[in-house]
Design a protein around this motif. Sequence first.
Motif, PDB file in Angstrom:
ATOM      1  N   ALA A 296     156.932  -2.844   5.711  1.00 33.35           N
ATOM      2  CA  ALA A 296     155.616  -3.159   5.163  1.00 33.35           C
ATOM      3  C   ALA A 296     154.561  -2.273   5.811  1.00 33.35           C
ATOM      4  N   ALA A 297     153.783  -1.595   4.986  1.00 34.77           N
ATOM      5  CA  ALA A 297     152.739  -0.691   5.480  1.00 34.77           C
ATOM      6  C   ALA A 297     152.006  -0.118   4.280  1.00 34.77           C
ATOM      7  N   THR A 298     151.061   0.779   4.557  1.00 28.86           N
ATOM      8  CA  THR A 298     150.294   1.461   3.527  1.00 28.86           C
ATOM      9  C   THR A 298     150.732   2.921   3.474  1.00 28.86           C
ATOM     10  N   TYR A 299     151.242   3.342   2.330  1.00 28.79           N
ATOM     11  CA  TYR A 299     151.678   4.714   2.110  1.00 28.79           C
ATOM     12  C   TYR A 299     150.814   5.295   0.984  1.00 28.79           C
ATOM     13  N   TRP A 300     151.131   6.497   0.525  1.00 32.21           N
ATOM     14  CA  TRP A 300     150.356   7.030  -0.595  1.00 32.21           C
ATOM     15  C   TRP A 300     151.148   8.082  -1.348  1.00 32.21           C
ATOM     16  N   TYR A 301     150.641   8.479  -2.509  1.00 34.38           N
ATOM     17  CA  TYR A 301     151.283   9.519  -3.311  1.00 34.38           C
ATOM     18  C   TYR A 301     150.258  10.570  -3.697  1.00 34.38           C
ATOM     19  N   HIS A 302     150.747  11.819  -3.816  1.00 34.10           N
ATOM     20  CA  HIS A 302     149.871  12.943  -4.141  1.00 34.10           C
ATOM     21  C   HIS A 302     150.722  14.145  -4.527  1.00 34.10           C
ATOM     22  N   PRO A 303     150.145  15.162  -5.193  1.00 36.95           N
ATOM     23  CA  PRO A 303     150.908  16.357  -5.549  1.00 36.95           C
ATOM     24  C   PRO A 303     151.330  17.140  -4.301  1.00 36.95           C
ATOM     25  N   HIS A 304     152.391  17.935  -4.461  1.00 37.74           N
ATOM     26  CA  HIS A 304     152.888  18.740  -3.338  1.00 37.74           C
ATOM     27  C   HIS A 304     153.442  20.067  -3.849  1.00 37.74           C
ATOM     28  N   LEU A 305     152.797  20.655  -4.847  1.00 36.30           N
ATOM     29  CA  LEU A 305     153.222  21.940  -5.379  1.00 36.30           C
ATOM     30  C   LEU A 305     152.709  23.043  -4.462  1.00 36.30           C
ATOM     31  N   HIS A 306     153.601  23.932  -4.023  1.00 39.44           N
ATOM     32  CA  HIS A 306     153.198  24.960  -3.074  1.00 39.44           C
ATOM     33  C   HIS A 306     152.062  25.817  -3.633  1.00 39.44           C
ATOM     34  N   GLU A 307     151.043  26.001  -2.795  1.00 39.01           N
ATOM     35  CA  GLU A 307     149.830  26.776  -3.059  1.00 39.01           C
ATOM     36  C   GLU A 307     148.864  26.085  -4.015  1.00 39.01           C
ATOM     37  N   LYS A 308     149.221  24.873  -4.500  1.00 36.29           N
ATOM     38  CA  LYS A 308     148.311  24.146  -5.390  1.00 36.29           C
ATOM     39  C   LYS A 308     148.096  22.702  -4.944  1.00 36.29           C
ATOM     40  N   THR A 309     148.588  22.344  -3.756  1.00 34.14           N
ATOM     41  CA  THR A 309     148.415  20.965  -3.305  1.00 34.14           C
ATOM     42  C   THR A 309     146.937  20.614  -3.187  1.00 34.14           C
ATOM     43  N   ALA A 310     146.167  21.472  -2.506  1.00 27.97           N
ATOM     44  CA  ALA A 310     144.736  21.196  -2.329  1.00 27.97           C
ATOM     45  C   ALA A 310     144.023  21.154  -3.677  1.00 27.97           C
ATOM     46  N   LEU A 311     144.312  22.127  -4.523  1.00 27.80           N
ATOM     47  CA  LEU A 311     143.630  22.234  -5.813  1.00 27.80           C
ATOM     48  C   LEU A 311     143.784  20.956  -6.630  1.00 27.80           C
ATOM     49  N   GLN A 312     144.966  20.342  -6.577  1.00 24.76           N
ATOM     50  CA  GLN A 312     145.214  19.156  -7.401  1.00 24.76           C
ATOM     51  C   GLN A 312     144.833  17.859  -6.691  1.00 24.76           C
ATOM     52  N   ALA A 313     145.146  17.762  -5.390  1.00 31.69           N
ATOM     53  CA  ALA A 313     144.883  16.502  -4.685  1.00 31.69           C
ATOM     54  C   ALA A 313     143.396  16.210  -4.580  1.00 31.69           C
TER      55      ALA A 313
ATOM     56  N   SER B   3     148.267  20.148 -18.033  1.00 29.73           N
ATOM     57  CA  SER B   3     148.280  21.561 -18.436  1.00 29.73           C
ATOM     58  C   SER B   3     148.591  22.499 -17.279  1.00 29.73           C
ATOM     59  N   ASP B   4     149.333  22.006 -16.299  1.00 28.87           N
ATOM     60  CA  ASP B   4     149.775  22.830 -15.181  1.00 28.87           C
ATOM     61  C   ASP B   4     150.997  22.144 -14.582  1.00 28.87           C
ATOM     62  N   THR B   5     151.801  22.903 -13.862  1.00 30.55           N
ATOM     63  CA  THR B   5     152.927  22.320 -13.150  1.00 30.55           C
ATOM     64  C   THR B   5     152.422  21.499 -11.971  1.00 30.55           C
ATOM     65  N   THR B   6     153.131  20.436 -11.644  1.00 32.65           N
ATOM     66  CA  THR B   6     152.727  19.595 -10.521  1.00 32.65           C
ATOM     67  C   THR B   6     153.973  18.990  -9.884  1.00 32.65           C
ATOM     68  N   THR B   7     153.792  18.175  -8.863  1.00 25.69           N
ATOM     69  CA  THR B   7     154.823  17.302  -8.311  1.00 25.69           C
ATOM     70  C   THR B   7     154.143  16.006  -7.900  1.00 25.69           C
ATOM     71  N   VAL B   8     154.928  15.003  -7.543  1.00 27.02           N
ATOM     72  CA  VAL B   8     154.380  13.801  -6.918  1.00 27.02           C
ATOM     73  C   VAL B   8     155.225  13.488  -5.692  1.00 27.02           C
ATOM     74  N   HIS B   9     154.593  13.541  -4.526  1.00 20.17           N
ATOM     75  CA  HIS B   9     155.251  13.244  -3.247  1.00 20.17           C
ATOM     76  C   HIS B   9     154.902  11.821  -2.832  1.00 20.17           C
TER      77      HIS B   9
END
Length: 564
Positions: free
Chosen positions: A123-140, A83-89
Amino acid sequence: MRTRFILLILIVTWQCKAQSPLIIPDTLVGPNYNLTMHLDSVQFFSNGPKSITLGYNSNHYLGPTLILNKGASVNITVNNQISDTTTVHWHGLHVPSKWDGGPHTPILSGTTWNPQFQVKDNAATYWYHPHLHEKTALQAIKGAAGLIIVRDSIEAQLILPRKYGIDDIPLIVQCQQFDSLNQALPLGMQDSTLLVNGTRTNNGNIAYLDLPAQIVRLRILNASGERVFNFGFSGNKNFYQIASDGGLLNAPFDTTRLRLGPGERAEILISFIGMTGQSISLMSYASEIPMGTQGGPTMPMIGGPPMDSPLNGVDFNVLDINVVSPTANPILTIPTSLVVNTPYLESQSNTARKIDFTAASDTIMDGPFYFNDSTFNMMRIDYIIPLNSIEVWTLVNKTMVAHPFHLHDEQFYILDRNGMPPPPSEQGRKDVVLVAPGDSVRIIAKFTEYTDSLIPYMYHCHILMHEDAGMMGQFIVSSSPVGIADLFEQYQFELYPNPATVELNIKAEPNVEFSIEIFNLLGERVFYSSKRQIKIPTLQFESGLYIVKITSNKNTFIKKIIKQ
């Protein structure tokens, strides 16, 4: 009365010693991956309401671990149901900018995004998370994150633990601030609730894990909004770091401490041989973190909210480990060597750049913070980087707090810290580097393969509240690094209205011929005219951001517009 009193004592004692088994995220194996981000809730606390969370697929919090193989082509479908815009980085992965998942590729609520790319990473450990400007913290911080494990043929030849969840353990460590209604807050400067893989592990509860009496591999991610951890084990037991953000080190590094800033990852090996029946704790020795680094002693504040978490500057448990019997065919040795990293030489570099970390004044400790005194602007490209350029970036922290600097697109090597070679823990491939107050860190990277004049990559502080407040810049990698009017302020064209609804008008110099292309943020061309056209119908365009590219003679004008 006496019975009730004894019962009360037993309840209090049980609550003080409550333990929760560590949740191990499930896995997804390709080449096709489906991720549905949804709203959910978790009862993190025994009293009060549930915490509103974000999860992927069937998970109430966080998402599955994605298993990728180097060289494989992957097809990922992200379904946004929050129910909100997001991204996945895809943090740390080398992918085309249109699939990088930055703020220029939003996923609207109720829609899907379908990145497709070849895995180029070691080979390594990476990760994914939102990256929407001004909402990264709120969603991650609400749980929209997960690990990525990349495997390759070189790592496969080494004798290392690889049984996921048994002797190869993912650890997503977060520290969060919750309000009186048990809801996570994006600022987090009074963060005091620890979560490991979404399992609460302090304030009357401790997460625990049974691990076999053999060599065990831990993949540790600091996914906190701002806290730095100084990991070690109780009794100062030694362990071996074998990988940093983007790959294996040259050789295992025998140590007792591992400092990770937000966004950083590391892989370690620890020997539990001969320890069956014993217990040990993964700790954060925060008393050894200096003031000025979030996690160290609380700094005196001049205005703004306090940074006075009870975890600041004190040592605390992160995870209890119970050692149990070894598995069949256990790993019982530590390799003496791993891979051969070959950092780029400074003499090979084509360009040197300097990025100062700055604030509005010397006394500000809670931001906003900037790069080179400029706040982030979605419409401004900060750097145009020629394809295959090898560049040295000097990062100078002129603020009073430490900042973890993250570079998208490419892994880098650290050349030096304040003129001194980096420690062994930082001599491998990196995409995040923690820069302490007053420090100068030089990094070197090569920008390869992917060019795009429309969608930029980001660089930013990975303290999420700093990033959202504007401590971020953007760059494009270009095979033709000249002639972009937005970058050189050549305003022979004007677009209006912006935002547009029914029609977009182009104001141009008389008798100037030009062609027009309009792209959505997936890089798909939605309009084209080879001839001069000053009125473009936009009613049929979906709402969102678009890029208008106007070509006139040898010049190219690029501008972003909004369709309402």
